[in-house]
Design a protein around this motif. Structure first.
Motif, PDB file in Angstrom:
ATOM      1  N   PHE A 142       3.302   5.818   7.137  1.00  0.00           N
ATOM      2  CA  PHE A 142       2.037   5.434   6.503  1.00  0.00           C
ATOM      3  C   PHE A 142       0.839   5.773   7.377  1.00  0.00           C
ATOM      4  CE2 PHE A 142       5.272   2.358   5.058  1.00  0.00           C
ATOM      5  CZ  PHE A 142       5.280   2.688   3.713  1.00  0.00           C
ATOM      6  N   GLU A 143      -0.041   6.620   6.844  1.00  0.00           N
ATOM      7  CA  GLU A 143      -1.296   6.912   7.533  1.00  0.00           C
ATOM      8  C   GLU A 143      -2.230   5.720   7.449  1.00  0.00           C
ATOM      9  OE1 GLU A 143      -3.748  10.420   6.905  1.00  0.00           O
ATOM     10  OE2 GLU A 143      -1.856  11.507   6.654  1.00  0.00           O
ATOM     11  N   ALA A 144      -2.235   5.079   6.282  1.00  0.00           N
ATOM     12  CA  ALA A 144      -3.125   3.943   6.047  1.00  0.00           C
ATOM     13  C   ALA A 144      -2.306   2.804   5.442  1.00  0.00           C
ATOM     14  CB  ALA A 144      -4.259   4.342   5.119  1.00  0.00           C
ATOM     15  N   LEU A 145      -1.589   2.071   6.299  1.00  0.00           N
ATOM     16  CA  LEU A 145      -0.724   0.989   5.837  1.00  0.00           C
ATOM     17  C   LEU A 145      -1.506  -0.058   5.056  1.00  0.00           C
ATOM     18  CD1 LEU A 145       1.992  -0.487   5.742  1.00  0.00           C
ATOM     19  CD2 LEU A 145       1.441  -1.478   7.970  1.00  0.00           C
ATOM     20  N   VAL A 146      -2.672  -0.425   5.551  1.00  0.00           N
ATOM     21  CA  VAL A 146      -3.467  -1.459   4.886  1.00  0.00           C
ATOM     22  C   VAL A 146      -3.875  -1.007   3.483  1.00  0.00           C
ATOM     23  CG1 VAL A 146      -5.622  -2.784   4.986  1.00  0.00           C
ATOM     24  CG2 VAL A 146      -4.265  -2.453   7.054  1.00  0.00           C
ATOM     25  N   GLY A 147      -4.237   0.249   3.333  1.00  0.00           N
ATOM     26  CA  GLY A 147      -4.592   0.778   2.015  1.00  0.00           C
ATOM     27  C   GLY A 147      -3.406   0.781   1.067  1.00  0.00           C
ATOM     28  N   THR A 148      -2.232   1.115   1.576  1.00  0.00           N
ATOM     29  CA  THR A 148      -1.023   1.100   0.754  1.00  0.00           C
ATOM     30  C   THR A 148      -0.678  -0.321   0.342  1.00  0.00           C
ATOM     31  OG1 THR A 148      -0.215   3.050   1.919  1.00  0.00           O
ATOM     32  CG2 THR A 148       1.398   1.803   0.669  1.00  0.00           C
ATOM     33  N   LEU A 149      -0.832  -1.271   1.261  1.00  0.00           N
ATOM     34  CA  LEU A 149      -0.590  -2.680   0.929  1.00  0.00           C
ATOM     35  C   LEU A 149      -1.539  -3.159  -0.158  1.00  0.00           C
ATOM     36  CD1 LEU A 149      -0.045  -4.116   4.510  1.00  0.00           C
ATOM     37  CD2 LEU A 149       1.657  -4.048   2.687  1.00  0.00           C
ATOM     38  N   ARG A 150      -2.802  -2.790  -0.050  1.00  0.00           N
ATOM     39  CA  ARG A 150      -3.787  -3.201  -1.065  1.00  0.00           C
ATOM     40  C   ARG A 150      -3.464  -2.602  -2.429  1.00  0.00           C
ATOM     41  NH1 ARG A 150      -9.808  -2.917   0.829  1.00  0.00           N
ATOM     42  NH2 ARG A 150     -10.015  -4.148  -1.044  1.00  0.00           N
TER      43      ARG A 150
END
Length: 79
Positions: free
Chosen positions: A43-51
């Motif tokens: 994941f490059e952007a884990l927080v974005g994927t979580l959202r």
């Protein structure tokens, strides 16, 4: 970036790292996900994927934005 693909990968990683919670749902803490080497490579952007997964009602967690360190103990539930 294919959001659907990223969310599916997130589900796989929660199943890999998580444990069944009291209601039988898989759960993992944000810190476990964030600090896992495999997740860091996926994941490059884990927080974005979580959202994105939360908006699709695939996972749930308290709060809106998760930050490393501050929210390491926040539990993420796989719905």
């Amino acid at each position: 970036m294919n959001v659907e693909h990223e969310v599916n990968l997130l589900v796989e990683e929660i199943n890999r790292l998580g444990k069944p919670g009291p209601e039988g749902k898989m759960q993992v803490t944000f810190g476990e996900l964030f600090n896992d080497d495999r997740c860091a490579n996926i994941f490059e952007a884990l927080v974005g994927t979580l959202r994105a997964a939360k908006r699709k009602k695939i996972i749930s967690y308290d709060g809106e934005l998760l930050l490393q360190g501050v929210h390491d103990n926040v539990v993420i539930y796989l719905l």
